[in-house]
Design a protein around this motif. Structure first.
Motif, short mmCIF file in Angstrom:
data_model
loop_
_atom_site.label_atom_id
_atom_site.label_comp_id
_atom_site.label_asym_id
_atom_site.label_seq_id
_atom_site.Cartn_x
_atom_site.Cartn_y
_atom_site.Cartn_z
N THR A 121 42.50 32.53 -4.12
CA THR A 121 43.42 33.64 -3.92
C THR A 121 44.72 33.18 -3.29
O THR A 121 45.81 33.59 -3.71
CB THR A 121 42.77 34.72 -3.02
OG1 THR A 121 41.63 35.26 -3.68
CG2 THR A 121 43.75 35.85 -2.72
N GLN A 124 46.81 31.23 -5.88
CA GLN A 124 47.42 32.14 -6.85
C GLN A 124 48.56 32.93 -6.23
O GLN A 124 49.60 33.14 -6.86
CB GLN A 124 46.35 33.07 -7.41
CG GLN A 124 45.32 32.35 -8.29
CD GLN A 124 44.14 33.22 -8.66
OE1 GLN A 124 43.79 34.15 -7.94
NE2 GLN A 124 43.52 32.92 -9.80
N ALA A 125 48.38 33.35 -4.98
CA ALA A 125 49.43 34.10 -4.29
C ALA A 125 50.67 33.25 -4.09
O ALA A 125 51.80 33.70 -4.28
CB ALA A 125 48.92 34.60 -2.94
N GLU A 128 52.65 32.95 -7.18
CA GLU A 128 53.37 34.18 -7.50
C GLU A 128 54.51 34.47 -6.53
O GLU A 128 55.20 35.48 -6.63
CB GLU A 128 52.39 35.37 -7.48
CG GLU A 128 51.32 35.29 -8.57
CD GLU A 128 50.27 36.39 -8.43
OE1 GLU A 128 50.41 37.21 -7.49
OE2 GLU A 128 49.33 36.42 -9.23
N TYR A 132 49.45 34.30 1.87
CA TYR A 132 48.05 34.57 2.14
C TYR A 132 47.69 34.03 3.52
O TYR A 132 48.06 32.91 3.88
CB TYR A 132 47.13 33.91 1.11
CG TYR A 132 45.67 34.14 1.41
CD1 TYR A 132 45.02 35.29 0.95
CD2 TYR A 132 44.94 33.25 2.17
CE1 TYR A 132 43.68 35.53 1.24
CE2 TYR A 132 43.60 33.48 2.48
CZ TYR A 132 42.98 34.62 2.01
OH TYR A 132 41.67 34.85 2.30
N SER A 176 45.16 39.26 -3.36
CA SER A 176 46.35 39.00 -4.15
C SER A 176 46.71 40.26 -4.93
O SER A 176 45.91 41.21 -5.02
CB SER A 176 46.11 37.85 -5.13
OG SER A 176 45.16 38.24 -6.12
N ASN A 177 47.90 40.27 -5.54
CA ASN A 177 48.30 41.43 -6.34
C ASN A 177 47.31 41.70 -7.47
O ASN A 177 46.97 42.85 -7.75
CB ASN A 177 49.69 41.20 -6.93
CG ASN A 177 50.79 41.36 -5.89
OD1 ASN A 177 50.52 41.75 -4.76
ND2 ASN A 177 52.01 41.06 -6.26
#
Length: 220
Positions: A121, A124-125, A128, A132, A176-177
């Motif tokens: 997570t 990935q955050a 983007e 986190y 995350s989103n």
């Protein structure tokens, strides 16, 4: 018949001086279909060189490194490549180290031994452009950053819509989103809009600051 172009993988550089931990990280992250391990480094100086040469999307960085520590290496990497994500993965939990790491420009902070999903997570955050913070250290940051939430910040929380407040609570949980979108059955773009809206209302620059305000105000 035309073929659909495959989505480019997220390129990761691992910076870790423990050979066993390094191997474990490589094997674990390689199981994520969207990830590609493009290189490894054992100390801070080699990390800076590898970042410049390999141009990874995200660097997974330990703090306790030989020659040059991970916090100093992160600062130099972010100065040269501000759009390159850096996620700290460490056993260090001292308040000063957590805050120093985030101040150096790190986009995420994860504790070793935690659920691998948290690291995924965080990575990935970072890719983007988000942030986190491992729930295990969230309150350390909360106690250091803005020890007292200004009245206008607390009042701004009351201007959030019901949906924005819901999204904020999941941000505090480190989601995350994309994860929030799945939980709320909404599109990622809709979640991005809500995140942007709540950040504007709270007058903050990133998700970590928004989470700190929520925590300090007793929202969660």
């Amino acid at each position: 018949m035309s073929k659909t172009a495959s989505k480019p993988k997220l390129r990761i550089l691992i910076v870790e001086d423990d050979p066993m931990m390094q191997l474990g990280l490589e094997q674990t992250l390689s199981t994520v279909s969207d990830f590609e391990i493009v290189g490894q480094a054992e100390d801070g100086y080699l990390a800076i060189e590898a970042a410049a040469t390999l141009k990874p999307d995200v660097v997974v960085m330990d703090i306790g490194l030989p020659r040059l520590d991970g916090i100093s290496a992160t600062k130099q990497i972010k100065e040269k490549f501000p759009n390159m994500g850096v996620v700290m993965l460490t056993s260090h939990r001292l308040q000063t180290e957590v805050v120093a790491a985030l101040s150096s420009g790190a986009d995420g902070y994860c504790i070793k031994g935690a659920n691998i999903e948290r690291l995924v997570t965080a990575i990935q955050a970072a890719k983007e452009g988000g942030s986190y913070l491992d729930p295990q250290v969230a309150r350390l940051v909360m106690n250091n950053l803005h020890p007292v939430v200004p009245a206008e910040k607390r009042e701004a929380l009351h201007t959030l819509s019901e949906r924005e407040m819901e999204v904020l609570k999941w941000i505090v949980e480190g989601k995350s989103n994309n994860e929030i979108a799945e939980i709320l059955y909404l599109s990622p773009n809709t979640i991005k809009t809500h995140v942007r809206g709540l950040m504007n209302k709270l007058s903050v620059d990133d998700r970590v600051q928004a989470a700190v305000i929520a925590l300090r105000s007793g929202l969660v």
